[in-house]
Design a protein around this motif. Structure first.
Motif, PDB file in Angstrom:
ATOM      1  N   UNK A 120       0.821  -1.215   0.000  1.00  0.00           N
ATOM      2  CA  UNK A 120       0.000   0.000   0.000  1.00  0.00           C
ATOM      3  C   UNK A 120       0.854   1.264   0.000  1.00  0.00           C
ATOM      4  N   UNK A 121       2.075   1.195   0.518  1.00  0.00           N
ATOM      5  CA  UNK A 121       2.964   2.366   0.596  1.00  0.00           C
ATOM      6  C   UNK A 121       4.305   2.011  -0.039  1.00  0.00           C
ATOM      7  N   UNK A 122       4.333   1.935  -1.358  1.00  0.00           N
ATOM      8  CA  UNK A 122       5.527   1.516  -2.075  1.00  0.00           C
ATOM      9  C   UNK A 122       6.678   2.509  -1.931  1.00  0.00           C
ATOM     10  N   UNK A 123       6.379   3.747  -1.596  1.00  0.00           N
ATOM     11  CA  UNK A 123       7.454   4.735  -1.460  1.00  0.00           C
ATOM     12  C   UNK A 123       8.374   4.414  -0.294  1.00  0.00           C
ATOM     13  N   UNK A 124       7.895   3.621   0.664  1.00  0.00           N
ATOM     14  CA  UNK A 124       8.729   3.315   1.829  1.00  0.00           C
ATOM     15  C   UNK A 124       9.939   2.464   1.471  1.00  0.00           C
ATOM     16  N   UNK A 125       9.842   1.638   0.426  1.00  0.00           N
ATOM     17  CA  UNK A 125      10.965   0.762   0.092  1.00  0.00           C
ATOM     18  C   UNK A 125      12.131   1.544  -0.482  1.00  0.00           C
ATOM     19  N   UNK A 126      11.901   2.773  -0.920  1.00  0.00           N
ATOM     20  CA  UNK A 126      12.978   3.587  -1.472  1.00  0.00           C
ATOM     21  C   UNK A 126      13.516   4.593  -0.464  1.00  0.00           C
ATOM     22  N   UNK A 127      12.957   4.613   0.742  1.00  0.00           N
ATOM     23  CA  UNK A 127      13.453   5.554   1.745  1.00  0.00           C
ATOM     24  C   UNK A 127      14.899   5.270   2.155  1.00  0.00           C
ATOM     25  N   UNK A 128      15.400   4.015   2.149  1.00  0.00           N
ATOM     26  CA  UNK A 128      16.823   3.820   2.467  1.00  0.00           C
ATOM     27  C   UNK A 128      17.764   4.636   1.598  1.00  0.00           C
ATOM     28  N   UNK A 185      21.999   8.809   1.437  1.00  0.00           N
ATOM     29  CA  UNK A 185      22.501  10.137   1.043  1.00  0.00           C
ATOM     30  C   UNK A 185      22.848  10.965   2.273  1.00  0.00           C
ATOM     31  N   UNK A 186      21.996  10.939   3.288  1.00  0.00           N
ATOM     32  CA  UNK A 186      22.274  11.694   4.512  1.00  0.00           C
ATOM     33  C   UNK A 186      23.523  11.174   5.217  1.00  0.00           C
ATOM     34  N   UNK A 214      29.366  11.889   6.592  1.00  0.00           N
ATOM     35  CA  UNK A 214      30.742  11.390   6.515  1.00  0.00           C
ATOM     36  C   UNK A 214      31.623  12.363   5.746  1.00  0.00           C
ATOM     37  N   UNK A 215      31.116  12.932   4.650  1.00  0.00           N
ATOM     38  CA  UNK A 215      31.901  13.881   3.864  1.00  0.00           C
ATOM     39  C   UNK A 215      32.213  15.138   4.676  1.00  0.00           C
ATOM     40  N   UNK A 216      31.233  15.637   5.425  1.00  0.00           N
ATOM     41  CA  UNK A 216      31.467  16.826   6.247  1.00  0.00           C
ATOM     42  C   UNK A 216      32.505  16.543   7.325  1.00  0.00           C
ATOM     43  N   UNK A 217      32.422  15.378   7.955  1.00  0.00           N
ATOM     44  CA  UNK A 217      33.414  15.038   8.975  1.00  0.00           C
ATOM     45  C   UNK A 217      34.800  14.892   8.362  1.00  0.00           C
ATOM     46  N   UNK A 218      34.905  14.272   7.175  1.00  0.00           N
ATOM     47  CA  UNK A 218      36.211  14.100   6.536  1.00  0.00           C
ATOM     48  C   UNK A 218      36.843  15.452   6.197  1.00  0.00           C
ATOM     49  N   UNK A 219      36.057  16.384   5.680  1.00  0.00           N
ATOM     50  CA  UNK A 219      36.596  17.709   5.362  1.00  0.00           C
ATOM     51  C   UNK A 219      37.018  18.442   6.633  1.00  0.00           C
ATOM     52  N   UNK A 220      36.232  18.345   7.676  1.00  0.00           N
ATOM     53  CA  UNK A 220      36.588  18.991   8.934  1.00  0.00           C
ATOM     54  C   UNK A 220      37.849  18.379   9.533  1.00  0.00           C
ATOM     55  N   UNK A 280      25.803  12.032  14.745  1.00  0.00           N
ATOM     56  CA  UNK A 280      24.994  12.355  13.564  1.00  0.00           C
ATOM     57  C   UNK A 280      24.612  11.097  12.781  1.00  0.00           C
ATOM     58  N   UNK A 281      25.534  10.141  12.671  1.00  0.00           N
ATOM     59  CA  UNK A 281      25.196   8.905  11.956  1.00  0.00           C
ATOM     60  C   UNK A 281      24.078   8.157  12.679  1.00  0.00           C
ATOM     61  N   UNK A 282      24.176   8.057  13.981  1.00  0.00           N
ATOM     62  CA  UNK A 282      23.118   7.381  14.736  1.00  0.00           C
ATOM     63  C   UNK A 282      21.802   8.153  14.663  1.00  0.00           C
ATOM     64  N   UNK A 283      21.885   9.486  14.607  1.00  0.00           N
ATOM     65  CA  UNK A 283      20.658  10.272  14.497  1.00  0.00           C
ATOM     66  C   UNK A 283      19.997  10.064  13.142  1.00  0.00           C
ATOM     67  N   UNK A 284      20.785   9.985  12.086  1.00  0.00           N
ATOM     68  CA  UNK A 284      20.215   9.746  10.757  1.00  0.00           C
ATOM     69  C   UNK A 284      19.535   8.382  10.705  1.00  0.00           C
ATOM     70  N   UNK A 285      20.177   7.364  11.281  1.00  0.00           N
ATOM     71  CA  UNK A 285      19.554   6.044  11.322  1.00  0.00           C
ATOM     72  C   UNK A 285      18.281   6.054  12.166  1.00  0.00           C
ATOM     73  N   UNK A 286      18.309   6.781  13.280  1.00  0.00           N
ATOM     74  CA  UNK A 286      17.111   6.889  14.119  1.00  0.00           C
ATOM     75  C   UNK A 286      15.997   7.624  13.378  1.00  0.00           C
TER      76      UNK A 286
END
Length: 555
Positions: free
Chosen positions: A195-203, A208-209, A214-220, A298-304
């Protein structure tokens, strides 16, 4: 000799590499630059050095062949990834029809494997018993392979497998009702995903987040690593020349000062490195630690965030009395905006608790790595116990956070209250939790094996040219390394299947908590009707007394 001693003590760099400024950073100039080794006559260009290294490893020829293979097979790799996507989606959608038979086949398959293991162990034990191969004749040995030739080993394995087989059979007999509930929830989860096919593409959004964080941390981290106080010392190409004995070699100098008058030819003020001591360096080191802490947080927050958004979307499916009429028009977008507006702080708090445990694990691993040589067996045992306890604590916190985020998405309460309610709810239904968790894990494992194995087999037969009769337009060009596109296809299929099935696992967990809440808070009366599906009502022997058109009140 002073130059060699300086190199051994790491007082000066091993070679000098002229560079050019690019975006505020120093990069080597490979076209016209030369690098020189102190104390060694002559110089070598960077291009010559790299070319010699590539030629010695035959890397140039291999890289060209790999590039040719990727250029000729990239579109077929995309086709293989598309097949993995379609297979994953079909598997999730077909669970609505074949979840029951599929779970039954998997359980019977596990019973058959255990039964064959018992039979094999019995035959080996009988053979070795007739030969008289006993452990008393073997004695104690560090060669573990030798224990395969004694009868006691196979007898122990036979007893263990027989106990597991008996436990599984007893579980099937006494937990058949809960297994039926688990199968019904799996069907309901497949229906929700359909019923909600858009959910399978949310990963993809989560991926991307994560890349952005990771890119921001690497530059910093790169900016902080190159922000130390530079140190310059006097250096000469050849310290053995006359006149260089009295030169202040390896002494600090100022590169902006006028050149010093010296009888040593080629004496220059060269860059040695960044100071590793001092208040500035300690501040930069502390900032690096804060950066790592921020990265984990931030990584754990994105996963949460992903878990809470998916839980909100699937919870809106469960609490819709008339499906799909009462389901919101854009449940995923609504859940995403609602989570960002109301639950950001709760997610950050839960991510912080997990981050602190992970940081303690990282520090413990660092200490263990530094003190590994000096540790005695007792200290290593204690360190191993600490690491094991922290690993278990991290797994428990992840489990608790996951269910807390589901309760946050359902009721909108803060993290602590949601975590307490979720934990107590699960503890009151611990048997159902274990049965559903193991059935879901077994089913998703079979799904991953099906998708990855199917794509791997098809890729192998296709890229090796063993699929005949497809026509010239559907045949792969001859490849130098046919394993490369096969490996890329298999890894990509695993990533795609993991993303799809993680959404399905979140859907099952959300519907399960909603189901438990529905059972405890409602009784089927007109004021408090059940929101579960008709299949679950039939399994539990319950029914709703409310008329179909009556207004429903959510818990």
């Amino acid at each position: 000799m002073p130059v060699l001693q300086s190199l051994e003590r790491e007082l000066c760099p091993g070679f000098l590499l002229p560079s050019a400024p690019v975006l505020g950073r120093c990069f080597p100039s490979p076209n016209s630059s030369q690098f020189e080794f102190p104390g060694i006559s002559g110089n070598t260009s960077i291009d010559q050095g790299i070319s010699g290294l590539l030629d010695s490893l035959n890397a140039r020829d291999i890289s060209v062949k790999i590039f040719e293979d990727l250029a000729q097979s990239w579109y077929w790799i995309l086709v293989a990834l598309g097949v993995a996507l379609v297979l994953s989606l079909l598997f999730l959608l077909l669970l609505r029809l074949v979840a029951g038979p599929l779970v039954l086949v998997l359980i019977l398959g596990v019973l058959a494997v255990l039964a064959y293991g018992i039979y094999h162990c019995w035959k080996e034990y009988q053979l070795l018993r007739d030969k008289g191969a006993s452990i008393t004749q073997l004695g104690f040995t560090t060669n573990l392979g030798a224990y395969r030739s004694v009868q006691e080993t196979w007898l122990v394995a036979l007893i263990v497998l027989a106990v597991l087989e008996g436990i599984l059979l007893l579980m099937l007999v006494f937990l058949r009702q809960r297994i039926r509930i688990a199968i019904a929830l799996l069907k309901e989860a497949s229906r929700a995903v359909g019923q909600m096919m858009s959910t399978v593409f949310y990963p993809l959004v989560t991926f991307v987040l994560l890349l952005v964080c990771i890119a921001y941390w690497a530059m910093t981290a790169l900016c902080l690593a190159t922000s130390g106080q530079p140190q310059y010392v006097f250096w000469a190409p050849n310290a053995s020349l006359p006149g260089c004995e009295a030169a202040p070699l390896n002494a600090s100098c100022d590169p902006m000062a006028p050149p010093a008058n010296s009888s040593c030819p080629g004496l220059v003020c060269a860059f040695q490195g960044y100071l590793s001591t001092g208040p500035v360096q300690r501040s930069l080191f502390n900032l690096q630690i804060y950066g790592v802490l921020g990265l984990f947080w931030t990584l754990n927050w994105v996963l949460a965030l992903g878990q809470c958004v998916l839980a909100g979307a699937f919870a809106s499916f469960y609490w819709a009395f008339h499906k799909p009429r009462d389901i919101p028009t854009f449940p995923l977008s609504a859940a995403f905006l609602r989570t960002l507006r109301y639950h950001t702080g709760s997610l950050a708090f839960g991510a912080l608790i997990l981050t602190l445990v992970q940081m303690v694990r990282v520090i413990l691993e660092y200490i263990d790595h530094k003190l590994r040589v000096a540790q005695n067996p007792v200290a290593r045992c204690i360190m191993c116990c600490f690491k094991c306890c922290l690993w278990c604590l991290e797994k428990f916190i992840k489990f608790l956070n996951r269910n807390a985020y589901i309760m946050i998405a359902i009721y909108g309460k803060n993290f602590c209250v949601s975590a307490r309610d979720a934990f107590m709810l699960l503890m009151r239904n611990i048997v159902r939790v274990v049965v559903l968790d193991k059935v879901t894990d077994l089913l998703l494992l079979f799904g991953k094996l099906l998708v990855v194995g199917g794509v791997g087999v098809l890729s192998f037969f296709f890229f090796t040219g063993r699929l005949v009769g497809l026509g010239k337009d559907f045949e792969s060009a001859p490849l130098n390394y046919y394993w490369l596109p096969i490996l890329i296809s298999v890894v990509g299929a695993y990533v795609i299947a993991s993303g799809f099935f993680s959404v399905f696992g979140m859907c099952v967990d959300t519907l399960f908590l909603c189901f438990l809440e529905d059972l405890e808070r409602n009784d089927g009366s007109a004021a408090r009707p059940y929101f579960m599906s008709k299949a679950l009502l039939q399994i539990l022997g319950k029914k709703n007394d409310a008329p179909p058109g009556a207004k429903r009140k959510k818990p």
